[in-house]
Scaffold this active site. Sequence first.
Site: not given
Ligand code: PLP
Length: 370
Positions: A197, A315
């Site tokens: 979301a 990240c």
């Molecule tokens: N997958 C992708 C391609 C993403 O960009 C992200 C978040 O940066 C995620 C998964 C992880 O999602 P969440 O932040 O809801 O854990």
Amino acid sequence: MQIYLDTAATTPLDTKVITLMKKSLEKDYGNPSSLHKKGREAKELLEKSRKIIAKTINANSEEIYFMSSGTEANNLAIQGILKAGKKKEIIISAIEHASIKNLCEELEKEDFTIHKIPVDKQGFVQIKELKKRFNEKTALVSIMYANNETGILQNVAEIGNLCAQKNIPFHTDAVQAYKKIPIDIKKIKVTSLTLSAHKIYGPKGIAALYLRKNIDCKPIIFGGGQERSLRSGTENLPAILGFAKAAQLSYPVKQIQQKKEYLIKNLKEIPNLKINTPQESVCNIINFSVEGVDGETLVEYLSEQGIYVSTGSACSSGSVEPSYVLKALGLSDKQARSSIRISLAKDTTKQDLDKTIKHLKYLISILRKL
Ligand code: PLP
């Protein structure tokens, strides 16, 4: 004035989502598992939200499971499908998000074999290599829909067809693709798909896993049996309502795409700047490398001017290692370290971009002299 150009990391809440969630936080405190009226009301809202999310990808509502994050949804899809079978080989791309890459690297320490399919210079998964890896031990294939660093869109329909021919489950992480391109799970042969979301102007900490009917997937969290026992834990109803609201909002793909093209045209005026995002990409992400400039330094200087961009993915920011995604595209460590990701917002204006370009040009010329 602040210019937020980091929507691939996260988006602010849409005002409509805020209004709805504020109300919901006060009144929707019932537990959807409770039998009384307050519980039944909560359950009704929960199921209504599930239906809304399902409709956005042309799925049935029984195929949608709420999760606490995209990370959790990816973890469940992969671990749950592995647990349901006996096969030990997993195929992923070399540019998966950390929630898939790092999970697979953990699984490799157990008795699983991971095949990372290389990508070409633009970032497309090499289909020939993928085909070579299919065998009777393949448990599943996981290839992302859109990449979070460069925005590249993979040919999910073709990969889905190949997996279906071999009867291999195919998971796709659609966190960055959702709302940016139409997703119709009746047209792509995925067995599972992740949505989150907070990339679509909804709240953080809520996501969904689409799991095709009759696909065997075992839970990895145990408890009260919520989400048809696939994901126990009391549902976060205000967040789920916020997610459903965000999923219903219009997303101006065309306008954002035009802004992206404007930005690229201007970036190309900067000498020795390499655009790392191909044409086939989501409308909001542009990644580029600036020769002779450290990406982190540039991000910090821009931040001082109230302009918020990112190096690679949020990240992996802060880690000393250059982006594995950019390196998989064939960039050198130096080129990868000099990369910037700009991700446009729904309300980014031409003036915002002009200001960003002006500061970028100035800072790059200063940094190159240092
Ligand atoms: N997958 C992708 C391609 C993403 O960009 C992200 C978040 O940066 C995620 C998964 C992880 O999602 P969440 O932040 O809801 O854990």
